[in-house]
Enzyme design. Structure first.
Site, short mmCIF file in Angstrom:
data_model
loop_
_atom_site.label_atom_id
_atom_site.label_comp_id
_atom_site.label_asym_id
_atom_site.label_seq_id
_atom_site.Cartn_x
_atom_site.Cartn_y
_atom_site.Cartn_z
CE LYS A 30 -36.50 -0.46 -31.36
NZ LYS A 30 -37.65 -0.14 -30.50
CB SER A 73 -38.41 -3.51 -28.52
OG SER A 73 -38.78 -2.22 -28.98
CB SER A 98 -39.80 0.00 -26.99
OG SER A 98 -40.35 -1.28 -26.96
N1 GLN Z 1 -42.71 -4.14 -24.66
C1 GLN Z 1 -43.89 -3.69 -25.34
C2 GLN Z 1 -44.34 -4.71 -26.33
O1 GLN Z 1 -43.80 -5.76 -26.33
C3 GLN Z 1 -43.62 -2.37 -25.98
C4 GLN Z 1 -42.91 -2.49 -27.27
C5 GLN Z 1 -42.54 -1.15 -27.85
O2 GLN Z 1 -42.73 -0.10 -27.23
N2 GLN Z 1 -42.08 -1.19 -29.07
O3 GLN Z 1 -45.22 -4.50 -27.09
#
Ligand code: GLN
Length: 474
Positions: free
Chosen positions: A78, A153, A177
């Site tokens: 990532k 994400s 995410s």
């Molecule tokens: N989708 C969640 C957010 O927007 C989690 C993001 C993540 O785990 N990095 O914060």
């Protein structure tokens, strides 16, 4: 996935038996990347010459009998994980041109074990989002249906795994995410116990919630990665060795395992077809010998609200380093005045980081701190207590991973609240710090559905055992 790119253990066995060479896999992989990545946008950058060179070295290591444990295993990383000498940018214009000065612990351990990095995977900017549409470099497409989002994400990592563009990929999970994109793309996503993997070299989003973990084609592959990257690290004071104690019966069954089904997670709003798949998954756990127990997590419904106060508060602190002086250095240098420099440099953040920095600054400001931040911390405490109470009665908690399957690109971009709701089932594991995994569990409308299993803090290996039993019974 084609035969040339099977699971990690099969690949390693074939390398050792000299029926397959890392360079053969690399050639196949590079051809696939060229054919598929431009359309999927799973990787922001790939390193073709380095991949070929590393594969040739791996060939030599097998020939000379000096291969390391993961020699020739290809991983996607990532874009918020630092790798020395490579562009690392959290898919943000804010870090355009930034080259990492050192390699983070988790990635370093994989590379030291012989894994070969393919490239940096796409993500929501600074890991803020649930669809990878917040990337400054365009969205990733879902390999199961390119008109749909891959989740986020870590959507690039999930798409890379699902499309066979790596053996495994690393993601980060602050509120879901790793698990949510795994669910939407039909792969395995494992969020370990908070602190069981060092965060050193992970660009911080919300430091009390962030964890690095694997996205993989199978629980076994996720376990190989987890076993390689976990453990205490002098660079991260929250890191530790897990001390889990729970064990399975050892006969492939789940006899003696108590699986809690929280009432609060099966309410209207959950897509009926998704619920159907998850109920079948629960029936499978029962058929494997698990005892299914009705439980209550009375404060669970407040997790999302608490998260969207606490996370932005930490985001506003962590992202204050992107001040236009150190990053991105170029903006301040060319500014006509200090204010001009501030305006120009802050404009490098996309709308979602800007929104969260503003919310976070607000909830931490004098006068609002007690009303928002402190209240949210109290709610977090209540949720921790709910889970601690639950572990007195059960060993595993089951739920859907996401309330819906993958949705069409663009559908939720203008509605942040709708987007935030897609994390309703994943967030509590981060607030509580427990391990949690998403596993494929059927399809609804032709798109993958994930089932989420969670266990008590430090019981990561037990959770992986249960997940593997579930997966094998498919
Ligand atoms: N989708 C969640 C957010 O927007 C989690 C993001 C993540 O785990 N990095 O914060």
């Amino acid at each position: 996935m084609a035969d040339i790119f099977p699971d990690i253990q099969t690949t390693l066995a074939a390398y050792r038996a000299k029926t397959l060479k890392p360079s053969t896999v690399a050639a196949d992989l590079l051809a696939r990347l060229e054919a598929e990545n431009p359309q999927l946008n799973a990787y922001l950058r790939t390193y073709a010459p380095e991949i070929a060179a590393a594969a040739a070295k791996a060939d030599a290591a097998y020939a000379s009998g000096t291969a390391r444990p993961l020699e020739g295993i290809f991983v996607g990383v990532k874009d918020n994980l630092l790798v020395a000498g490579t562009r690392t940018g959290s898919a943000s214009k804010m870090l355009e041109g930034y080259v990492a000065p050192y390699t983070g612990t988790a990635v370093g351990k994989l590379l030291d074990a012989g894994a070969i990095m393919i490239g940096k995977t796409n993500m929501d900017e600074f890991a803020m989002g649930s669809s990878t549409e917040n990337s400054a470099y365009g969205p990733t497409k879902n390999p199961k249906d390119p008109s749909c989002v891959p989740g986020g994400s870590s959507g690039g990592s999930a798409a890379a795994v699902a499309a066979g563009l790596c053996h495994v990929a690393l993601g980060s999970d602050t509120g879901g995410s790793i698990r949510q994109p795994a669910s939407l793309c039909g792969c395995v996503g494992f969020k370990p116990t908070y602190g069981s993997v060092s965060r050193y070299g992970l660009m911080s989003m919300a430091s009390s919630l962030d964890v690095i973990g694997p996205l993989a084609n199978s629980v076994a592959d996720a376990r190989v990665v987890y076993d390689t990257i976990r453990g205490a690290d002098e660079h991260d004071a929250t890191s530790h060795y897990i001390k889990g104690a729970k064990k399975l019966a050892g006969d492939g069954s789940l006899k003696g395992v108590r699986v809690g089904v929280p009432r609060e997670y099966f309410l209207p709003g959950l897509d009926a077809d998704v619920e159907g798949c998850v109920q079948k998954g629960i029936a499978k756990l029962k058929a494997l010998g698990a005892e299914i127990v009705d439980i209550s997590l009375p404060n669970a419904e407040h997790g999302l609200a608490a998260y969207y106060v606490l996370m932005p508060a930490e985001v506003s602190t962590n992202l204050s380093r992107f001040d236009g002086v150190r990053y991105p250095a170029s903006q301040m240098a060319g500014a006509a005045s200090l204010i001009d420099g501030y305006v120009k440099s802050r404009a490098a953040f996309g709308p979602e980081p800007q929104r969260r920095i503003l919310v976070g600054t607000y909830v931490l400001s004098a006068g609002y701190y007690d009303a928002y931040y402190r209240q949210a911390q109290k709610v977090r405490g209540l949720i921790v207590k709910d889970f601690n109470d639950a572990w007195q009665k059960v060993d595993i908690i089951v739920s859907p991973t996401s309330p819906t399957v993958a949705w069409p690109l663009g559908e939720k971009v203008d509605d942040p609240l709708a987007m935030y709701l897609s994390d309703i089932f994943t967030i509590n594991a981060n607030l509580v710090g427990i391990p949690s995994i998403s596993l494929p569990c059927g399809e609804a409308d032709g798109m993958p559905v994930g089932i989420q299993l969670a266990a008590a803090r430090d019981e990561d290996l037990f959770l992986l055992d249960v997940a593997e039993a579930f997966e094998k019974a498919n």
